[in-house]
Write a protein that holds these residues in place. Sequence first.
Motif, PDB file in Angstrom:
ATOM      1  N   ALA A  11       0.834  -1.207   0.000  1.00 45.97           N
ATOM      2  CA  ALA A  11       0.000   0.000   0.000  1.00 45.97           C
ATOM      3  C   ALA A  11       0.867   1.255   0.000  1.00 45.97           C
ATOM      4  CB  ALA A  11      -0.942  -0.012   1.203  1.00 45.97           C
ATOM      5  N   GLN A  12       1.908   1.283   0.829  1.00 43.25           N
ATOM      6  CA  GLN A  12       2.767   2.467   0.861  1.00 43.25           C
ATOM      7  C   GLN A  12       3.547   2.615  -0.436  1.00 43.25           C
ATOM      8  OE1 GLN A  12       2.887   5.040   3.315  1.00 43.25           O
ATOM      9  NE2 GLN A  12       3.788   5.937   1.474  1.00 43.25           N
ATOM     10  N   LYS A  13       4.025   1.515  -0.977  1.00 44.14           N
ATOM     11  CA  LYS A  13       4.731   1.560  -2.265  1.00 44.14           C
ATOM     12  C   LYS A  13       3.806   2.100  -3.351  1.00 44.14           C
ATOM     13  CE  LYS A  13       7.272  -1.261  -5.550  1.00 44.14           C
ATOM     14  NZ  LYS A  13       7.739  -2.567  -5.953  1.00 44.14           N
ATOM     15  N   PHE A  14       2.554   1.670  -3.347  1.00 45.96           N
ATOM     16  CA  PHE A  14       1.559   2.158  -4.302  1.00 45.96           C
ATOM     17  C   PHE A  14       1.388   3.674  -4.164  1.00 45.96           C
ATOM     18  CE2 PHE A  14      -2.995   3.211  -4.936  1.00 45.96           C
ATOM     19  CZ  PHE A  14      -3.096   2.964  -6.295  1.00 45.96           C
ATOM     20  N   LEU A  15       1.253   4.153  -2.924  1.00 47.06           N
ATOM     21  CA  LEU A  15       1.123   5.601  -2.717  1.00 47.06           C
ATOM     22  C   LEU A  15       2.351   6.334  -3.238  1.00 47.06           C
ATOM     23  CD1 LEU A  15      -0.424   5.853   0.855  1.00 47.06           C
ATOM     24  CD2 LEU A  15      -1.562   6.289  -1.328  1.00 47.06           C
ATOM     25  N   ASP A  16       3.526   5.828  -2.926  1.00 45.47           N
ATOM     26  CA  ASP A  16       4.769   6.474  -3.338  1.00 45.47           C
ATOM     27  C   ASP A  16       4.921   6.529  -4.851  1.00 45.47           C
ATOM     28  OD1 ASP A  16       5.436   6.750  -0.650  1.00 45.47           O
ATOM     29  OD2 ASP A  16       6.818   5.047  -0.652  1.00 45.47           O
ATOM     30  N   GLU A  17       4.584   5.442  -5.521  1.00 43.78           N
ATOM     31  CA  GLU A  17       4.859   5.332  -6.953  1.00 43.78           C
ATOM     32  C   GLU A  17       3.713   5.753  -7.863  1.00 43.78           C
ATOM     33  OE1 GLU A  17       6.193   1.328  -7.630  1.00 43.78           O
ATOM     34  OE2 GLU A  17       8.011   1.617  -6.442  1.00 43.78           O
ATOM     35  N   LYS A  18       2.479   5.599  -7.408  1.00 39.38           N
ATOM     36  CA  LYS A  18       1.350   5.820  -8.310  1.00 39.38           C
ATOM     37  C   LYS A  18       0.440   6.988  -7.932  1.00 39.38           C
ATOM     38  CE  LYS A  18       2.161   1.948 -10.593  1.00 39.38           C
ATOM     39  NZ  LYS A  18       2.664   1.891 -11.915  1.00 39.38           N
ATOM     40  N   VAL A  19       0.434   7.372  -6.660  1.00 40.12           N
ATOM     41  CA  VAL A  19      -0.556   8.352  -6.215  1.00 40.12           C
ATOM     42  C   VAL A  19       0.063   9.688  -5.842  1.00 40.12           C
ATOM     43  CG1 VAL A  19      -2.411   8.816  -4.558  1.00 40.12           C
ATOM     44  CG2 VAL A  19      -2.077   6.491  -5.435  1.00 40.12           C
ATOM     45  N   SER A  20       1.152   9.679  -5.107  1.00 40.67           N
ATOM     46  CA  SER A  20       1.770  10.923  -4.648  1.00 40.67           C
ATOM     47  C   SER A  20       2.272  11.729  -5.836  1.00 40.67           C
ATOM     48  CB  SER A  20       2.929  10.624  -3.693  1.00 40.67           C
ATOM     49  OG  SER A  20       2.453  10.024  -2.515  1.00 40.67           O
ATOM     50  N   HIS A  21       2.071  13.029  -5.741  1.00 42.78           N
ATOM     51  CA  HIS A  21       2.538  13.943  -6.777  1.00 42.78           C
ATOM     52  C   HIS A  21       3.617  14.824  -6.179  1.00 42.78           C
ATOM     53  CE1 HIS A  21      -1.921  13.472  -7.583  1.00 42.78           C
ATOM     54  NE2 HIS A  21      -1.343  12.770  -8.529  1.00 42.78           N
ATOM     55  N   GLU A  22       4.330  15.496  -7.034  1.00 41.47           N
ATOM     56  CA  GLU A  22       5.337  16.425  -6.555  1.00 41.47           C
ATOM     57  C   GLU A  22       4.666  17.458  -5.644  1.00 41.47           C
ATOM     58  OE1 GLU A  22       8.187  19.750  -8.469  1.00 41.47           O
ATOM     59  OE2 GLU A  22       8.106  17.821  -9.515  1.00 41.47           O
ATOM     60  N   GLY A  23       5.123  17.541  -4.426  1.00 40.96           N
ATOM     61  CA  GLY A  23       4.549  18.495  -3.483  1.00 40.96           C
ATOM     62  C   GLY A  23       3.372  17.965  -2.692  1.00 40.96           C
ATOM     63  N   THR A  24       2.831  16.809  -3.069  1.00 39.31           N
ATOM     64  CA  THR A  24       1.689  16.238  -2.360  1.00 39.31           C
ATOM     65  C   THR A  24       1.941  14.753  -2.108  1.00 39.31           C
ATOM     66  OG1 THR A  24       0.259  17.761  -3.586  1.00 39.31           O
ATOM     67  CG2 THR A  24      -0.823  16.034  -2.331  1.00 39.31           C
TER      68      THR A  24
END
Length: 88
Positions: A11-24
């Motif tokens: 789940a955290q890897k998914f957030l890091d690689e697919k969901v998080s944007h620059e600055g968010t």
Amino acid sequence: MLDIEEATKLAQKFLDEKVSHEGTALALVEGERAQVGSTFYFDCQSVAYLRTGDLRDLAVGTGYVRVDGETGECHMLGATESAQLDLF
């Protein structure tokens, strides 16, 4: 089938690689996880809000991260879908 620790890492890897944007950047909320059948759910929030608690940093409209315990597939749910699950 995955265990909760493996699902948490995915789940955290998914957030890091697919969901998080620059600055968010988004991160899992500690202790906010649930298992329903073979599916795992994790609450997430902006890293900035988790650090500061400042409402100006709150990520609005985010839902849970769902991890399929059989396949490891991750998916971001919408806020409405997450609210209907009422897990946290």
